[in-house]
Design a protein around this motif. Structure first.
Motif: not given
Length: 459
Positions: A365-379
């Motif tokens: 789910e994009a709404e769950k995956v994207m916050p995880w990406w943020t936590s991994q430093g994806l900008e």
């Protein structure tokens, strides 16, 4: 205070002058300020109308006789009235005006964005026979198989597949061949009342550029009766037949496809091209049904994304990678996310098919995956989102805002939910710069939009 009643009563016959259209294409006329919505009526027309429903604040009517006709009224190409394309009585210019008006009204009333440029809608030069896919139910009448769409708010099949003006003509012909061959072989239609019979649906997909054809035969039974005869008839009749698939749906359900899918002849996929990108399309792939307008839509999305070779982009609701792979032609890196595992499998296959190595795809789910990406430093520099009709999940909108991309490109098939979501993004620090409507579904009330949003400098 006494309850105020409507100025008209059910079954009353009145004379009405129409002044507007609803977003579904119904005519709007008023009696002492009380609106009546009437299908098949156009602004400027006067008609005799029967009131079929009278609520407190609005009512519905049935057109009995036109007293004056609008210059925008045209003779429908199709007279089946299956409700699949309910705007054929309007000139195409009026259809485009109606859809444009719908987008503008949503921007104004829902998003409160009165000054955002809404560009003239991009229509089709030939707004008929544009659909590259159909899923059509099968029934029986007088002992013979029939195919067609369900009458509105019912499961009664209205026969219309010989002449349907929105399907491309090959699809109409293939459905007819499957139906007539099955009828000759004695294959019975599925009966949803007693859960007996065999043949439930016929699905046909075609490639606009490649001319590939796929047929999916949906049955209640594990066995496809007279399989070899069906294959022989289809392959000998259509040289471009590439895939014949048997899908089993044994459940009492309105869902068309079951879980078990078997290739009985040919390949699992057909192929099509949009621009320079080739796509492999399976029976369950989501792929836009109007290929020529899809190219227009995606070109506008790419223009708004304004990708450079140093940019990182995210494609939320990426499906089989259609937008992602276009972005990847220019971007440094593209990340696609989609909740359907089969779609992600197709997206990865399409990346390999086109030799694209800078696009990665993830199930979730994009709404769950994207916050995880943020936590991994994806900008990301750009986020493109193309959600279903219900729009974006609020958690996804929040995640997009927190990622702080320079640009957001929002592709939408529902002006109402688009406007709701734009309001949230605006409040989160983004400015809606432009809106471009595209007519993906002529003869229907649906309209697609591409929106360009930029992050405000003050954010």
């Amino acid at each position: 205070m006494p309850k105020q009643s409507a100025p008209v009563k059910k079954n009353e016959t009145i004379t009405l002058t129409f002044e507007d259209l609803t977003h579904e294409g119904n005519g709007v006329g008023k009696i002492n300020g009380y609106p009546l919505f009437v299908p098949n009526a156009l602004p400027g027309e006067e008609a005799t109308v029967k009131v079929v429903k009278a609520n407190k604040n609005f009512g519905f009517g049935k057109l009995l006789e036109l007293k004056t006709k609008s210059e925008e009224r045209v003779e429908p190409v199709c007279h089946v009235h299956c409700n699949g394309c309910g705007l054929q009585h309007m000139s195409y210019q009026l259809q485009l005006w109606m859809k444009m008006n719908q987008v503008k009204n949503s921007m104004k009333k829902v998003a409160h964005l009165e000054h955002v440029p809404v560009h003239p809608i991009i229509g089709m030069e030939h707004p008929l026979h544009y659909r590259n896919k159909v899923q059509i139910p099968v029934g029986e009448k007088d002992g013979k198989l029939i195919t067609g769409f369900y009458q509105k708010r019912s499961h009664r099949i209205i026969e219309n597949t010989e002449t349907c003006t929105t399907h491309n003509e090959v699809i109409n012909d293939v459905v007819k061949t499957v139906r007539e061959t099955a009828n000759r072989l004695g294959i019975r239609a599925y009966n949803e009342q007693n859960h007996r019979g065999v043949l439930r649906h016929i699905m046909v997909r075609t490639g606009e550029e490649t001319k590939d054809i796929m047929v999916v035969i949906v049955t209640r039974t594990d066995k496809l009766p007279h399989k070899d005869e069906l294959i022989k008839e289809l392959t000998e009749t259509y040289p471009n037949m590439k895939s014949i698939i048997h899908n089993v749906n044994a459940k009492r359900t309105n869902v068309i496809l079951g879980e078990k899918t078997t290739v009985v002849w040919g390949d699992e996929y057909i192929h099509d091209k949009i621009g320079d990108i080739t796509f492999a399309i399976s029976a369950k792939s989501f792929y836009q049904v109007n290929p020529s307008q899809t190219k227009t839509l995606y070109e506008k999305a790419l223009e708004y994304a304004d990708i450079s070779n140093n940019d990182v982009a995210i494609d939320a609701y990426c499906g089989i990678g259609t937008i992602s792979l276009f972005l990847a032609q220019k971007a440094k890196k593209v990340y696609g996310v989609e909740i359907v595992p089969e779609a992600i499998s197709d997206a990865k296959k399409n990346a390999r098919l086109n030799g694209i190595t800078n696009a990665d795809f993830f199930v979730g789910e994009a709404e769950k995956v994207m916050p995880w990406w943020t936590s991994q430093g994806l900008e990301p520099d750009v986020i493109v989102v193309d959600p279903p009709r219900k729009g974006c999940d609020e958690a996804l909108l929040k995640a997009m805002i927190e990622m702080k991309p320079k640009r957001i490109v929002y592709v939408s098939c529902n002006p109402s939910t688009l406007s709701r979501d734009l309001r949230i993004l605006e409040d989160g620090g983004y400015e809606t710069r432009e809106v471009q409507p595209v007519d993906m579904f002529p003869q229907t009330g649906h309209v697609e939009c591409v929106c360009w949003l930029e992050r405000k400098a003050s954010s």
